[in-house]
Design a protein around this motif. Structure first.
Motif, PDB file in Angstrom:
ATOM      1  N   LYS A 125       0.657  -1.014   0.009  1.00 31.89           N
ATOM      2  CA  LYS A 125      -0.074   0.047  -0.124  1.00 31.89           C
ATOM      3  C   LYS A 125       0.536   1.232   0.009  1.00 31.89           C
ATOM      4  CE  LYS A 125      -3.742  -2.608   0.165  1.00 31.89           C
ATOM      5  NZ  LYS A 125      -4.445  -2.839  -1.072  1.00 31.89           N
ATOM      6  N   HIS A 128      -1.757   4.328   4.876  1.00 30.39           N
ATOM      7  CA  HIS A 128      -2.704   3.262   5.925  1.00 30.39           C
ATOM      8  C   HIS A 128      -2.932   4.426   6.982  1.00 30.39           C
ATOM      9  CE1 HIS A 128      -3.586  -0.160   8.437  1.00 30.39           C
ATOM     10  NE2 HIS A 128      -3.713   0.968   9.501  1.00 30.39           N
ATOM     11  N   ASN A 148     -10.444  -3.413   6.528  1.00 33.82           N
ATOM     12  CA  ASN A 148      -8.954  -3.047   6.031  1.00 33.82           C
ATOM     13  C   ASN A 148      -8.830  -1.837   5.657  1.00 33.82           C
ATOM     14  OD1 ASN A 148      -8.396  -3.495   8.828  1.00 33.82           O
ATOM     15  ND2 ASN A 148      -7.999  -5.667   8.499  1.00 33.82           N
ATOM     16  N   LEU A 149      -9.259  -1.158   4.283  1.00 37.65           N
ATOM     17  CA  LEU A 149      -9.225  -0.750   3.580  1.00 37.65           C
ATOM     18  C   LEU A 149     -10.254   0.809   3.097  1.00 37.65           C
ATOM     19  CD1 LEU A 149      -7.458  -1.548   0.369  1.00 37.65           C
ATOM     20  CD2 LEU A 149      -9.937  -1.869  -1.051  1.00 37.65           C
ATOM     21  N   ASN A 192      -8.223   1.114  -4.601  1.00 39.71           N
ATOM     22  CA  ASN A 192      -6.731   0.974  -3.542  1.00 39.71           C
ATOM     23  C   ASN A 192      -6.104   0.296  -3.526  1.00 39.71           C
ATOM     24  OD1 ASN A 192      -9.922  -0.278  -3.689  1.00 39.71           O
ATOM     25  ND2 ASN A 192      -9.533  -1.632  -5.122  1.00 39.71           N
ATOM     26  N   SER A 195      -4.405   1.989   2.995  1.00 33.58           N
ATOM     27  CA  SER A 195      -5.649   0.445   4.110  1.00 33.58           C
ATOM     28  C   SER A 195      -6.034   1.804   5.422  1.00 33.58           C
ATOM     29  CB  SER A 195      -5.124  -0.466   4.088  1.00 33.58           C
ATOM     30  OG  SER A 195      -3.405   0.246   5.546  1.00 33.58           O
TER      31      SER A 195
END
Length: 218
Positions: A125, A128, A148-149, A192, A195
């Motif tokens: 990712k 976060h 968690n996305l 996407n 996170s």
């Protein structure tokens, strides 16, 4: 992992308190807001902290020095000549100080008991984000969260806490100029690549004199 505290903002909503003092030096429960961050970062294992400065920035350097009294080493990213570059611009200017690895960024105007993680792994990712339940001043929230996305659109949205872990790739090849972080995040979220997690313990956005007074009287 290094940490960065965003401390360059003018703090318009905090006036008149910020007419003579940068917002991170305002006292919360008897201690400068930014000192709470430094002490917690040190307790959690961070050693290197970058602080960007602009509005009354010299007062921050005078108050904090090299950070040794808080158990960290502070390096300053000086935006006093340009004027505050906003969140993304400030991070981009500080990239040479942050290095090539992922890093933590904390807004200088929040008060919380989140445990910063110097070993956090972003995996594949670009970022976060730490989200929190919506406070009264942001009831609609900012982002959704599923498995968690982080999502741009969702029936239930949460508030971005001002705490995030970032890959340098999110900011690579971007011009150092005044720019906000939200558009960058939304673009990465759409792919996407972000996170997140929901933090439900103590968190406050110290955005106005009234909120500051409420916390100090709590």
């Amino acid at each position: 992992m290094k940490a960065m505290i965003l401390a360059a903002g003018r703090g318009e909503r905090m006036r008149p308190l910020t007419d003579t003092l940068p917002k991170p030096l305002l006292e919360v429960r008897g201690k400068a807001l930014i000192v709470w961050h430094l002490e917690r970062l040190a307790k959690c294992g961070f050693k290197e902290v970058i602080i960007n400065i602009a509005h009354f920035g010299f007062k921050i350097t005078e108050a904090l020095g090299d950070g040794s009294k808080y158990g960290v080493n502070i390096t300053y990213s000086d935006e006093q000549n340009e004027g505050a570059l906003e969140s993304a611009g400030g991070i981009i200017k500080a990239l040479p100080l942050l290095g090539d690895e992922s890093f933590l960024v904390v807004n200088g105007d929040i008060f919380c008991d989140y445990d910063f993680n110097p070993d956090f792994d972003l995996g594949d990712k670009l970022a976060h984000l730490i989200l929190v339940p919506n406070p009264e001043h942001n009831l609609k929230g900012d982002f959704g969260l599923k498995d968690n996305l982080v999502l741009n659109e969702a029936d239930k949205k949460y508030t971005f806490s001002g705490i995030g872990y970032y890959s340098t790739k999110l900011f690579s090849d971007l011009e150092c100029k005044k720019s906000a972080l939200a558009p960058l995040l939304k673009e990465a979220i759409a792919k996407n690549e972000v996170s997140g997690e929901l933090f439900k313990k103590m968190w406050h956005d110290i955005g106005t004199p009234q909120r500051l007074e409420n916390i100090n009287n709590d």
